[in-house]
Design a protein around this motif. Structure first.
Motif, mmCIF file in Angstrom:
data_model
loop_
_atom_site.group_PDB
_atom_site.id
_atom_site.type_symbol
_atom_site.label_atom_id
_atom_site.label_comp_id
_atom_site.label_asym_id
_atom_site.label_seq_id
_atom_site.Cartn_x
_atom_site.Cartn_y
_atom_site.Cartn_z
ATOM 1 N N VAL A 97 0.901 -1.349 -0.024
ATOM 2 C CA VAL A 97 -0.058 -0.066 0.216
ATOM 3 C C VAL A 97 0.783 1.370 0.002
ATOM 4 O O VAL A 97 1.934 1.121 0.511
ATOM 5 C CB VAL A 97 -0.721 0.121 1.295
ATOM 6 C CG1 VAL A 97 -1.708 -1.176 1.316
ATOM 7 C CG2 VAL A 97 -0.164 0.268 2.502
ATOM 8 N N GLY A 98 0.371 2.478 -0.393
ATOM 9 C CA GLY A 98 0.855 3.626 -0.283
ATOM 10 C C GLY A 98 0.234 4.514 0.894
ATOM 11 O O GLY A 98 -1.020 4.902 0.725
ATOM 12 N N GLU A 99 0.746 4.357 1.918
ATOM 13 C CA GLU A 99 0.122 5.107 3.210
ATOM 14 C C GLU A 99 0.763 6.610 3.335
ATOM 15 O O GLU A 99 1.755 6.998 3.425
ATOM 16 C CB GLU A 99 0.662 4.356 4.487
ATOM 17 C CG GLU A 99 -0.168 4.886 5.990
ATOM 18 C CD GLU A 99 0.084 3.878 6.659
ATOM 19 O OE1 GLU A 99 -0.699 3.162 7.120
ATOM 20 O OE2 GLU A 99 1.111 4.102 7.519
ATOM 21 N N LYS A 100 -0.297 7.518 3.046
ATOM 22 C CA LYS A 100 -0.281 8.995 3.155
ATOM 23 C C LYS A 100 -0.039 9.353 4.672
ATOM 24 O O LYS A 100 0.742 10.464 4.758
ATOM 25 C CB LYS A 100 -1.493 9.791 2.539
ATOM 26 C CG LYS A 100 -1.616 9.428 1.049
ATOM 27 C CD LYS A 100 -2.820 10.267 0.475
ATOM 28 C CE LYS A 100 -2.771 10.097 -0.886
ATOM 29 N NZ LYS A 100 -3.998 10.877 -1.493
ATOM 30 N N ILE A 101 -0.341 8.829 5.558
ATOM 31 C CA ILE A 101 -0.590 9.258 6.910
ATOM 32 C C ILE A 101 1.034 8.406 7.374
ATOM 33 O O ILE A 101 0.433 7.350 8.021
ATOM 34 C CB ILE A 101 -1.751 9.423 7.728
ATOM 35 C CG1 ILE A 101 -2.732 10.103 7.133
ATOM 36 C CG2 ILE A 101 -1.458 9.655 9.156
ATOM 37 C CD1 ILE A 101 -3.885 9.767 7.836
ATOM 38 N N TYR A 102 1.882 8.948 7.251
ATOM 39 C CA TYR A 102 2.987 8.061 7.905
ATOM 40 C C TYR A 102 3.274 8.065 9.498
ATOM 41 O O TYR A 102 3.304 9.223 10.113
ATOM 42 C CB TYR A 102 4.395 8.259 7.050
ATOM 43 C CG TYR A 102 5.497 7.440 7.350
ATOM 44 C CD1 TYR A 102 5.521 6.072 7.194
ATOM 45 C CD2 TYR A 102 6.500 7.978 8.115
ATOM 46 C CE1 TYR A 102 6.505 5.080 7.570
ATOM 47 C CE2 TYR A 102 7.586 6.943 8.605
ATOM 48 C CZ TYR A 102 7.658 5.769 8.410
ATOM 49 O OH TYR A 102 8.634 5.016 8.643
ATOM 50 N N LYS A 103 3.257 7.187 10.052
ATOM 51 C CA LYS A 103 3.311 7.194 11.783
ATOM 52 C C LYS A 103 4.771 6.660 12.152
ATOM 53 O O LYS A 103 4.830 5.625 12.749
ATOM 54 C CB LYS A 103 2.353 6.238 12.439
ATOM 55 C CG LYS A 103 0.850 6.524 11.738
ATOM 56 C CD LYS A 103 -0.101 5.547 12.355
ATOM 57 C CE LYS A 103 -1.629 5.965 11.695
ATOM 58 N NZ LYS A 103 -2.492 4.988 12.221
ATOM 59 N N GLY A 104 5.736 7.577 11.940
ATOM 60 C CA GLY A 104 7.189 7.251 12.387
ATOM 61 C C GLY A 104 7.753 5.983 11.971
ATOM 62 O O GLY A 104 7.570 5.385 11.026
ATOM 63 N N TYR A 105 8.617 5.428 12.887
ATOM 64 C CA TYR A 105 9.484 4.468 12.323
ATOM 65 C C TYR A 105 8.714 3.038 12.167
ATOM 66 O O TYR A 105 8.040 2.777 13.470
ATOM 67 C CB TYR A 105 10.684 3.951 13.262
ATOM 68 C CG TYR A 105 11.424 2.861 13.030
ATOM 69 C CD1 TYR A 105 12.689 3.006 12.135
ATOM 70 C CD2 TYR A 105 11.156 1.617 13.546
ATOM 71 C CE1 TYR A 105 13.383 2.109 11.894
ATOM 72 C CE2 TYR A 105 12.204 0.550 13.177
ATOM 73 C CZ TYR A 105 13.052 0.565 12.203
ATOM 74 O OH TYR A 105 13.796 -0.482 11.982
ATOM 75 N N GLN A 106 8.499 2.454 10.977
ATOM 76 C CA GLN A 106 7.808 1.147 11.021
ATOM 77 C C GLN A 106 8.555 0.308 10.189
ATOM 78 O O GLN A 106 8.964 0.589 8.823
ATOM 79 C CB GLN A 106 6.239 1.544 10.403
ATOM 80 C CG GLN A 106 5.455 2.448 11.475
ATOM 81 C CD GLN A 106 4.101 2.722 10.572
ATOM 82 O OE1 GLN A 106 4.140 3.373 9.499
ATOM 83 N NE2 GLN A 106 2.914 2.308 11.130
ATOM 84 N N GLN A 107 9.001 -0.922 10.508
ATOM 85 C CA GLN A 107 9.637 -1.778 9.771
ATOM 86 C C GLN A 107 8.828 -2.254 8.539
ATOM 87 O O GLN A 107 9.518 -2.517 7.409
ATOM 88 C CB GLN A 107 9.717 -2.995 10.514
ATOM 89 C CG GLN A 107 10.997 -2.989 11.593
ATOM 90 C CD GLN A 107 11.545 -4.408 11.827
ATOM 91 O OE1 GLN A 107 10.873 -5.293 11.924
ATOM 92 N NE2 GLN A 107 12.856 -4.406 12.267
ATOM 93 N N SER A 108 7.671 -2.355 8.511
ATOM 94 C CA SER A 108 6.616 -2.146 7.099
ATOM 95 C C SER A 108 6.816 -1.394 6.031
ATOM 96 O O SER A 108 6.612 -1.713 5.142
ATOM 97 C CB SER A 108 5.322 -2.785 7.567
ATOM 98 O OG SER A 108 4.905 -1.634 8.401
#
Length: 713
Positions: free
Chosen positions: A460-471
């Protein structure tokens, strides 16, 4: 004349006959006949697989615990000359001649045998008499469940050994003269035992914290002792910190250092680790990536692996199949080429890093490296389509799952960069890919696509990025410098094997941190087991475990405890708690029924034994894993020690006349005889011999919930 003045050389030797006696009996009951049965017994099937991997030096991950216990079992296998060649695929499988049964089982058996004298010594160090300690050791000696768990290639006996050793050693230090060499030696031994207990199983951590709490209370008392100089207090504090904190930490790291040094070959669990970790192993990915370029350049051909291993490790992927015109929920799609994350190596995992301002797809000479913040296009190697975001995906809005020819992505962030213009490096760099126009971050959602997506994983392309995520992080795993511009030639080039050995740059601490994180976060699928049980069933032993059944007769081995001892332990724990509560309430009323020294003894015994039971039992109520009766054995060991401690206290401080004490002594002797009788009755299914008839086996089913196996003739 001179000779007559020379003092004679004398040697003073003190022997604790009771201690020697219970040690001998412990060795006899645990070590005698451990070659029987010459077949895989219950969890030997599980631990045997790990032992074989150790012998072959193949890397694996075991989320159940740290490596010391497994290395101890592997040591026995190594000393016995085991070559690691056995299937370990079913309980009851006969061991061939190449499996050294005695060597595989001797270390747990020896540890279990030494738990008997350690129980004796712990009661003595708590300030109770040798006769009381003798009763404690007899109860441990005749506890059928402890015997069964000690006689096979299992780890509970090793864990209990280190727990008891840590407590005994610390109490020896506490009672030794301050700053004496013997005292410091006992403290260091306690630290080693604490570190080893945690190194065998994570459950050892709770007893370690209990011991640290006890040591902290003792240190607090020293600080308040005005008879001691500040220097002595500082030395005592520093000594405790060094022995009980630093040594266990260094020991724990040391276990993993040995573990990772031994297991240097690629194995079945490689895919769970990062590309950098895999490349540090001999074979596997290291064989593929050896000699490939370190710096990613414009024109590089790469495979991109998600840093997340949930639900499975996978690579950014595309293929000649489009999204459906409409999804199952009725929403329209881009109907463009699918982008997924595929959990297998495949030629369709290859992408080309293209410079948006140039048309050429090959690497220039000299190569132009891609740096943090550079704008790039990702071109799919086999289909020549560019990565882009779509209007909607099958599960989420703002889903990046399609290709068009004109849009582009930006290499927005090298997460572990060392500078603002750091170069994108093969394997080592952790990269976020952000779409320029929408700021959507390329991310693995973890959901499986429907049949039209071949059950591959959604990207997916996530517009609301929530900090460090390994995914949302990716790393280049396989990498080559592309040289050709022609599509057909490029397809051939992509299918040829890749050729900088970047793997050796991974330090021990980096590998340790990654492995430790995987062990704590990657969980195997929990499943119901026929003999799994809940902690509430353990207290009253409402469950048992059939460890082994002879293939042709009724000979069998069960994990069943001495029911008399379990009942006594529960009564003693409740009685000790009630007695302590009564004393507390009366002391609050300024009524002192026992001397202060006796009260301190009650408190310390409660912390060590009742506390030892609590910290080894109560945490299981918070664990989401498959549990078995053997998980209760460390708690049971501490609980059993409360029985003789309570008996001595009642004998000295509650019973008032000689007649009462004589009757009490007779009752204790009768109970010990009853314990021995139960031990003897259940010994055929503790040791597996002699074989019992079906009627005799039926007579051993003292609880309806016990599963005693009866073979029909």
């Amino acid at each position: 004349m001179l000779a007559s003045l020379t003092p004679p050389i004398t040697l003073k030797l003190e022997l604790d006959v009771l201690l020697l006696g219970v040690t001998f009996l412990g060795l006899l009951t645990r070590l005698g006949g451990i070659q029987f049965p010459k077949a895989a017994v219950f969890d030997e099937v599980y631990y045997g697989q790990l032992v074989s991997l150790y012998v072959k030096q193949i890397f694996f991950i075991d989320e159940s615990g740290p490596p010391l216990g497994h290395m101890v079992l592997a040591l026995g296998a190594y000393l016995g000359g085991f070559d690691g060649n056995f299937a370990w695929n079913r309980i009851g499988a006969e061991y061939p001649s190449n499996v050294p049964v005695w060597n595989l089982r001797v270390i747990p058996a020896l540890a279990g045998a030494l738990c008997v004298p350690l129980g004796y010594l712990l009661v003595v160090e708590l300030g109770y008499s040798h006769h009381t300690a003798f009763v404690a050791s007899l109860l441990l000696l005749m506890e059928n469940s402890l015997i069964v768990q000690s006689r096979f290639m299992l780890l509970e006996s090793v864990l209990i050994f280190f727990l008891l050793l840590a407590m005994v050693s610390y109490l020896r230090f506490y009672k030794a003269p301050q700053c004496s060499s013997a005292g410091w030696a006992w403290l260091v031994l306690s630290g080693f035992a604490c570190g080893s207990a945690v190194g065998v199983k994570y459950m050892g951590l709770f007893t370690y914290l209990l011991l640290l709490g006890l040591a902290s209370v003792h240190m607090w008392q020293l600080i308040g002792d005005r008879n001691l100089s500040t220097g002595v207090v500082l030395v005592q504090g520093a000594g405790r910190l060094l022995a009980l904190v630093l040594i266990p930490v260094l020991l724990y790291l040391g276990f993993f250092y040995v573990h990772l040094t031994l297991l240097y070959r690629s194995g079945p669990h490689d895919q769970m680790m990062s590309s950098a970790f895999q490349a540090s192993l001999e074979g596997g990915l290291a064989r593929i990536t050896q000699g490939q370029p370190l710096e990613v350049a414009y024109g590089s051909q790469v495979t991109l692996r998600s840093l997340s291993s949930k639900p499975v490790p996978c690579w950014l992927h595309s293929h000649k199949a489009n999204y459906p015109i409409r999804y199952e929920n009725g929403r329209g799609s881009s109907h463009q080429q699918q982008v997924t994350c595929y959990p297998f190596k495949d030629v369709n995992n290859w992408w080309i890093i293209k410079d948006p301002g140039r048309q050429n797809l090959g690497v220039s000479s000299p190569p132009r490296p891609v740096r943090h913040g550079d704008i790039v296009q990702l071109l799919h190697g086999m289909t020549s389509r560019f990565l882009n975001t779509a209007l909607a995906g099958p599960f989420k809005k703002s889903c990046a799952s399609a290709f068009v020819l004109i849009h582009r992505c930006v290499l927005q962030d090298i997460a572990n960069r060392e500078s603002e213009r750091d170069i994108w490096k093969t394997i080592l760099s952790e990269v976020r890919l952000v779409h320029v126009n929408t700021s959507a971050v390329l991310k693995l959602s973890g959901a499986s696509l429907p049949d039209w997506g071949f059950r591959q994983l959604e990207v997916v392309g996530e517009k609301i990025y929530k900090g460090y995520q390994q995914s949302a992080l990716w790393n280049v795993e396989e990498h080559r410098y592309g040289r050709t511009e022609e599509q057909k030639e490029r397809e051939v080039e992509l299918q040829s094997p890749t050729q900088t050995d970047v793997s050796r740059n991974l330090s021990f601490m980096a590998r340790f941190m990654e492995l430790q994180w995987k062990m704590l976060t990657v969980k195997s699928e929990d499943s119901e087991h026929k003999y799994s049980s809940s902690p509430l069933e353990w207290i009253t032993m409402d469950t048992n475990i059939a460890y082994w059944l002879h293939p042709s007769n009724n000979a069998q081995i069960h994990l069943i405890g001495n029911l008399v001892t379990w009942v006594l332990a529960n009564i003693a724990l409740a009685g000790y708690g009630l007695l302590t509560l009564i004393y507390l309430l009366r002391r609050r009323r300024k009524i002192e029924d026992i001397p202060e020294a006796s009260w301190d003894q009650v408190v310390q015994a409660g912390i060590v034994c009742a506390g030892g039971w609590a910290v080894n039992y109560l945490p299981f109520f918070m664990m989401e894993k498959t549990l078995f009766l053997y998980h209760y054995l460390p708690a049971l060991t501490f609980q059993i020690l409360i029985i003789p401690i309570l008996l001595e206290h009642l004998y000295i401080h509650v019973l008032r006349n000689q007649f009462q004490r004589q009757v009490f002594g007779g009752v204790v002797l009768a109970v010990l005889c009853l314990v021995f009788l139960v031990y003897h009755i259940f010994s055929p299914i503790t040791y597996g011999y002699p074989e019992l008839s079906s009627d005799q086996l039926s007579g051993l089913r003292w609880r309806e919930s016990w599963d005693i196996l009866l073979r029909k003739r």
